[in-house]
Structure formats: structure tokens, C-alpha cells
Design an enzyme around this catalytic site. Structure first.
Site, short mmCIF file in Angstrom:
data_model
loop_
_atom_site.label_atom_id
_atom_site.label_comp_id
_atom_site.label_asym_id
_atom_site.label_seq_id
_atom_site.Cartn_x
_atom_site.Cartn_y
_atom_site.Cartn_z
N LEU A 1 -22.96 8.99 -25.92
CA LEU A 1 -22.89 8.35 -24.71
C LEU A 1 -24.03 7.21 -25.14
O LEU A 1 -24.07 6.96 -26.16
CB LEU A 1 -23.80 9.11 -24.11
CG LEU A 1 -23.54 10.44 -23.61
CD1 LEU A 1 -24.86 11.66 -23.37
CD2 LEU A 1 -22.92 10.39 -22.83
N ALA A 2 -23.96 5.57 -24.16
CA ALA A 2 -24.46 4.71 -24.36
C ALA A 2 -25.94 4.80 -25.35
O ALA A 2 -26.14 3.83 -25.89
CB ALA A 2 -24.51 4.18 -22.68
N GLU A 3 -26.92 5.88 -25.40
CA GLU A 3 -27.56 6.49 -25.95
C GLU A 3 -27.69 8.23 -26.28
O GLU A 3 -28.02 8.63 -25.06
CB GLU A 3 -29.46 5.86 -24.46
CG GLU A 3 -28.92 4.23 -24.66
CD GLU A 3 -29.10 2.70 -25.91
OE1 GLU A 3 -29.65 3.64 -26.89
OE2 GLU A 3 -29.17 2.36 -25.58
N THR A 4 -28.23 8.04 -27.43
CA THR A 4 -29.39 9.60 -27.52
C THR A 4 -30.37 9.02 -27.96
O THR A 4 -31.28 8.29 -28.77
CB THR A 4 -28.91 9.82 -29.07
OG1 THR A 4 -26.85 10.38 -28.15
CG2 THR A 4 -29.00 11.53 -29.00
N CYS B 1 -34.89 1.07 -24.30
CA CYS B 1 -33.45 1.77 -23.66
C CYS B 1 -34.73 1.99 -21.96
O CYS B 1 -35.05 3.25 -22.49
CB CYS B 1 -33.32 2.32 -24.30
SG CYS B 1 -31.00 3.39 -23.46
#
Length: 264
Positions: free
Chosen positions: A44-47, A72
Site C-alpha cells: 500500500l502507499a503507507e503502513t 503522512c
């Protein structure tokens, strides 16, 4: 070892909308290599990962599949949502210690309000490779962490078709390329899209951190401090924004898509 994981759609109240982020509550910090590998596996774009330090205060970190980020928005909103809605904490405010300093998230009705640093852009010039990668050229070029490219109309933003092969030859990490214009309807002050060259997710669905630059820019341009924003990606997302001196307040909703465990 088992780690709980949640996938939250942020800046939306509809499943499959907004921006998805993975959130992993931790008891203690794991090695950075493990955190990075989890982010790679999630794709995903961010964790986001957090460790509780006191009652309503947490140490928060964000990882893309490529590297650790300094800020983020959507994964911060998702983390606050997990802390309050999924972990059963009756907080009206959550404090996060991060690489970008102390960030707060307030629960206001169905919304979560992020309190982020303002990152006003400065006039800049456009690298040729970015110009070559865009089918419509901007009218103005600005830059903070990200490039901020200003266009004449919302239709221009909708019609931009980035050449991914060209743009992926540049390296602007951890920033990106924001394209923006005034909203064509009265209920939206401005619209935007964000492209992140060389990232796993090339066009970010909804980007809280980009609004740290968008909000001070449009507040000055429109001479108003309260703004309604729309990121017009395929998934899309709405943000209610306010410029408060050197801070940007961003309100959005969130909804849980997935809950599970990671086996290490």
C-alpha cells in the site's frame, strides 16, 4: 510473533473510497528491516506503526514500500481511527510523536481533525523531465517538499495524463508532484492530484501531507482560511481544511476495510 493489522480507508466514509492505509499497533519497536518488509508485503502507499508512550500519546512512524516517510496524513488519520474505534480508547484527542514533530488528531463528531505543520511553497522552476512527462503544462510552478503546479481549471486537472515512464526516471523522494486548480463548483475551493514518481502507488488517492502546502497556497490566493478541498483521483476524497497561523487543520472521515494478524 503475531501483530494485529488493520486496513483503513481514510478521508472517506465509503468502502473502496479515499486512501487505504495499513495500521499496525506495536507493544515495542521492531527492527526497521522488519517494519520495511511489512510495508513491502502490504504493498500500500503507507503502513503506519505506533507504540503507546503514555495515556493518549503514541510514537508514530510511516513506511512506504520503498522507504520511511517524514509525514503522512491519511495514515495518521487511520492510526487515530484504530486507536479510538478499534482499540476501545475513549479519547477526544490523540498525540503522535513523529519525525515532523508533535501531531495531534481530534475526534469531532464523525470527523478526525489533523493538526499538521504548514509548508508554504516558494516560486520555483520546472525541471524539463517533469514538463516532458505532462501532457498539459502548468501556468505556475511552486515548491515546498513537493512540486506544486497550478493550472487554469479543474478540467485541466481531470485531463492530465502523466507519462509514467518518463516521470519514473526522476527521483523526488520523499516528495511528489501536486497539480491543482480552483474548483469549478462553488462548494469546492480547490482540487488536486498527486503523482509520486518511482513509488509503488504512482498516483496517491488522497494526500493529507500535500495539503500542508496546498492550504497555505490557496488560503493566500483566495483570501480565506477555511477551505473545502477535493482530491480528484479515481478513488477520490474530501478534506475540510483550515489555515491557523503556521498550522494546517485537516478534517476527514475513515472506515475500516480489513482486520487481521501478521505472523512473524
Amino acid at each position: 510473533m503475531r501483530i494485529n493489522i488493520y486496513q483503513i480507508d481514510a478521508f472517506t466514509d465509503q468502502l473502496f473510497g479515499g486512501n487505504p492505509a495499513a495500521v499496525c499497533p506495536l507493544i515495542d519497536w521492531l527492527d526497521d528491516e522488519i517494519l520495511q518488509n511489512i510495508a513491502i508485503e502490504n504493498n500500500l502507499a503507507e503502513t503506519a506503526f505506533f507504540v503507546q508512550s503514555s495515556d493518549n500519546r503514541f510514537h508514530l512512524r510511516w513506511f512506504t514500500p520503498e522507504f520511511e516517510m517524514d509525514l503522512c496524513g491519511h495514515a495518521t488519520l487511520a492510526s487515530a481511527f484504530v486507536i479510538i474505534e478499534e482499540l476501545g480508547n475513549n479519547y477526544d484527542k490523540v498525540l503522535f510523536d513523529t519525525q515532523s514533530g508533535l501531531l495531534t488528531v481530534k475526534k469531532i463528531g464523525d470527523y478526525y481533525e489533523l493538526d499538521f505543520p504548514s509548508r508554504p511553497p516558494k516560486k520555483s522552476s520546472l525541471p524539463k523531465i517533469i514538463s516532458d512527462g505532462l501532457n498539459i503544462q502548468p501556468k505556475e510552478i511552486w515548491k515546498a517538499r513537493d512540486y506544486l503546479l497550478v493550472y487554469d481549471s479543474e478540467n485541466d486537472i481531470e485531463d492530465i495524463k502523466p507519462n509514467i515512464a518518463i516521470l519514473n526516471q526522476i527521483n523526488i523522494d520523499p516528495g511528489g508532484i501536486i497539480v491543482t486548480a480552483k474548483g469549478k463548483f462553488g462548494n469546492v475551493d480547490f482540487v488536486s492530484r498527486l503523482f509520486t514518481p518511482q513509488a509503488t502507488v504512482f498516483e496517491d488517492p488522497v494526500t493529507g501531507s500535500a495539503h500542508c502546502t496546498l492550504v497555505p497556497f490557496w488560503a493566500n490566493r483566495l483570501n480565506k482560511n477555511e477551505l473545502r478541498a477535493l482530491q480528484i483521483s479515481k478513488r477520490g476524497g474530501e478534506l475540510l481544511c483550515q489555515l491557523n497561523k503556521n498550522r494546517v487543520l485537516i478534517k476527514g472521515k475513515a472506515i475500516k476495510y480489513l482486520e487481521g494478524t501478521i505472523e512473524l
